[in-house]
Design a protein around this motif. Sequence first.
Motif, PDB file in Angstrom:
ATOM      1  N   LYS A   9       0.846  -1.189   0.000  1.00  0.00           N
ATOM      2  CA  LYS A   9       0.000   0.000   0.000  1.00  0.00           C
ATOM      3  C   LYS A   9       0.885   1.243   0.000  1.00  0.00           C
ATOM      4  CE  LYS A   9      -4.421   1.578   1.714  1.00  0.00           C
ATOM      5  NZ  LYS A   9      -5.559   1.246   2.582  1.00  0.00           N
ATOM      6  N   LEU A  10       0.587   2.153  -0.921  1.00  0.00           N
ATOM      7  CA  LEU A  10       1.257   3.443  -0.968  1.00  0.00           C
ATOM      8  C   LEU A  10       0.282   4.503  -0.480  1.00  0.00           C
ATOM      9  CD1 LEU A  10       3.097   3.329  -4.429  1.00  0.00           C
ATOM     10  CD2 LEU A  10       3.766   2.337  -2.239  1.00  0.00           C
ATOM     11  N   VAL A  11       0.739   5.332   0.453  1.00  0.00           N
ATOM     12  CA  VAL A  11      -0.134   6.332   1.058  1.00  0.00           C
ATOM     13  C   VAL A  11       0.600   7.675   1.084  1.00  0.00           C
ATOM     14  CG1 VAL A  11      -1.489   6.977   3.085  1.00  0.00           C
ATOM     15  CG2 VAL A  11      -1.173   4.559   2.522  1.00  0.00           C
ATOM     16  N   SER A  12      -0.095   8.718   0.697  1.00  0.00           N
ATOM     17  CA  SER A  12       0.469  10.068   0.780  1.00  0.00           C
ATOM     18  C   SER A  12      -0.495  10.952   1.553  1.00  0.00           C
ATOM     19  CB  SER A  12       0.707  10.650  -0.622  1.00  0.00           C
ATOM     20  OG  SER A  12      -0.529  10.850  -1.285  1.00  0.00           O
ATOM     21  N   ASP A  13       0.009  12.087   2.045  1.00  0.00           N
ATOM     22  CA  ASP A  13      -0.929  13.071   2.584  1.00  0.00           C
ATOM     23  C   ASP A  13      -1.383  13.962   1.427  1.00  0.00           C
ATOM     24  OD1 ASP A  13       0.923  15.252   2.245  1.00  0.00           O
ATOM     25  OD2 ASP A  13       1.855  14.776   4.168  1.00  0.00           O
ATOM     26  N   GLY A  29       0.795   4.512 -20.498  1.00  0.00           N
ATOM     27  CA  GLY A  29       0.227   3.228 -20.884  1.00  0.00           C
ATOM     28  C   GLY A  29       0.418   2.131 -19.872  1.00  0.00           C
ATOM     29  N   ILE A  30       0.685   2.461 -18.599  1.00  0.00           N
ATOM     30  CA  ILE A  30       0.914   1.425 -17.598  1.00  0.00           C
ATOM     31  C   ILE A  30      -0.335   1.234 -16.742  1.00  0.00           C
ATOM     32  CG2 ILE A  30       3.393   1.816 -17.511  1.00  0.00           C
ATOM     33  CD1 ILE A  30       2.995   3.374 -14.949  1.00  0.00           C
ATOM     34  N   ASP A  31      -0.470   0.050 -16.208  1.00  0.00           N
ATOM     35  CA  ASP A  31      -1.624  -0.295 -15.389  1.00  0.00           C
ATOM     36  C   ASP A  31      -1.103  -0.774 -14.037  1.00  0.00           C
ATOM     37  OD1 ASP A  31      -4.013  -0.953 -14.353  1.00  0.00           O
ATOM     38  OD2 ASP A  31      -4.434  -2.625 -15.698  1.00  0.00           O
ATOM     39  N   ILE A  32      -1.350   0.007 -12.989  1.00  0.00           N
ATOM     40  CA  ILE A  32      -0.816  -0.310 -11.663  1.00  0.00           C
ATOM     41  C   ILE A  32      -1.961  -0.707 -10.742  1.00  0.00           C
ATOM     42  CG2 ILE A  32       0.322   0.656  -9.636  1.00  0.00           C
ATOM     43  CD1 ILE A  32       1.951   2.396 -11.488  1.00  0.00           C
ATOM     44  N   ASP A  33      -1.838  -1.873 -10.113  1.00  0.00           N
ATOM     45  CA  ASP A  33      -2.915  -2.312  -9.229  1.00  0.00           C
ATOM     46  C   ASP A  33      -2.467  -2.403  -7.768  1.00  0.00           C
ATOM     47  OD1 ASP A  33      -1.282  -4.503  -9.416  1.00  0.00           O
ATOM     48  OD2 ASP A  33      -2.848  -5.926  -9.988  1.00  0.00           O
ATOM     49  N   ILE A  34      -1.379  -1.723  -7.422  1.00  0.00           N
ATOM     50  CA  ILE A  34      -0.995  -1.620  -6.019  1.00  0.00           C
ATOM     51  C   ILE A  34      -1.981  -0.679  -5.330  1.00  0.00           C
ATOM     52  CG2 ILE A  34       0.740  -0.692  -4.444  1.00  0.00           C
ATOM     53  CD1 ILE A  34       2.876  -1.750  -6.217  1.00  0.00           C
ATOM     54  N   ASP A  35      -2.424  -1.053  -4.146  1.00  0.00           N
ATOM     55  CA  ASP A  35      -3.398  -0.237  -3.426  1.00  0.00           C
ATOM     56  C   ASP A  35      -2.757   1.089  -3.011  1.00  0.00           C
ATOM     57  OD1 ASP A  35      -5.756   0.457  -2.289  1.00  0.00           O
ATOM     58  OD2 ASP A  35      -5.574  -0.838  -0.536  1.00  0.00           O
ATOM     59  N   HIS A  36      -3.547   2.145  -3.024  1.00  0.00           N
ATOM     60  CA  HIS A  36      -3.044   3.448  -2.616  1.00  0.00           C
ATOM     61  C   HIS A  36      -4.163   4.206  -1.899  1.00  0.00           C
ATOM     62  CE1 HIS A  36      -5.088   4.397  -6.392  1.00  0.00           C
ATOM     63  NE2 HIS A  36      -5.258   5.609  -5.902  1.00  0.00           N
ATOM     64  N   ALA A  37      -3.745   5.188  -1.102  1.00  0.00           N
ATOM     65  CA  ALA A  37      -4.705   5.992  -0.350  1.00  0.00           C
ATOM     66  C   ALA A  37      -4.080   7.346  -0.051  1.00  0.00           C
ATOM     67  CB  ALA A  37      -5.101   5.291   0.951  1.00  0.00           C
ATOM     68  N   GLU A  38      -4.915   8.278   0.408  1.00  0.00           N
ATOM     69  CA  GLU A  38      -4.434   9.621   0.742  1.00  0.00           C
ATOM     70  C   GLU A  38      -5.066  10.050   2.051  1.00  0.00           C
ATOM     71  OE1 GLU A  38      -5.215  13.735  -1.460  1.00  0.00           O
ATOM     72  OE2 GLU A  38      -3.782  12.478  -2.569  1.00  0.00           O
ATOM     73  N   VAL A  39      -4.255  10.618   2.933  1.00  0.00           N
ATOM     74  CA  VAL A  39      -4.783  11.133   4.201  1.00  0.00           C
ATOM     75  C   VAL A  39      -4.898  12.654   4.099  1.00  0.00           C
ATOM     76  CG1 VAL A  39      -4.064   9.258   5.706  1.00  0.00           C
ATOM     77  CG2 VAL A  39      -2.447  11.040   5.155  1.00  0.00           C
TER      78      VAL A  39
END
Length: 291
Positions: A9-13, A29-39
């Motif tokens: 999981k990648l998370v940024s503020d 043209g890339i497809d990224i399916d790593i979960d991410h979120a923002e606070v």
Amino acid sequence: MKRNDHGWKLVSDSGCSLLVPDGPDGLAGIDIDIDHAEVPFVISVDNTDYIDEPGIDIEKMLEHIANCRSGGRTSCPSPHAWLEAWGDAENVIAFTLSAALSGSYNSAIAARHMALEKNPGRNIAVINTCGAGTMPGCLMQAVSDGVDDGDSFDVIAKTAENIARNTNVMFALGSLDNLIKAGRLNKFVGYAAHRFNISAIGVASPGGRIELRHKFRGMKKIYGKLIDTLRETGFAGGELVISHCMNEDGAEKLGHLIKAEWLDTDVSVVPASGLCSYYMGKGGMIITYRE
């Protein structure tokens, strides 16, 4: 490669958003399916809190601030907010607004200590970007490539840190008012800005502070000054993101000028977050780029 809900999981503020490709037709043209979120940060004006998340009414917020004698104030994400965003992911990389401008980094570090006390087996890296705005998409791509290649967490986190810390940041400030009120710029500069209608271009210093490069009257000279500043910083083409405060036409114009000057440049234009809009003012832009 198979990924699960408790993997990465990648998370940024909301002060340093991640540029996320949206499927196979997304960035490069890339497809990224790593979960991410923002606070989110919170911008408080009088007794109203504006939560810096999708749907925030930036125009209303800026009008409220302009009509409020005391201006506004900002609050960084709490350790609990970081913990909630990380969830149960085994591998977490968190990116924060420059630690020289906000307490978000210290808050995320506190959250990391709390998380590891509960589960020492987790991998959690907190990265001070020393910048602001929207981080280029190559950051997420590099992490995705590292995961696909089976690299260790430490290697992937170090790669992400190198990209974040070597991303250049330039500010075109529509207003200096809130930066000065928050103590980010000298009060004398603020007096001159009010009296003489001064706009400014700044860059992020190596330590993550705002360093003014050019001051001028009005906004008509902004595009030429931005191109000049890119030259001064040694820009030679690469990936560049323009985040703007209610100034999509201006950002698009700047993007076209940059591509005309440096043909080998991928330009993305995105709306700025509430926090970045609060500090740079209506019409302002933040340019982040990696060569």
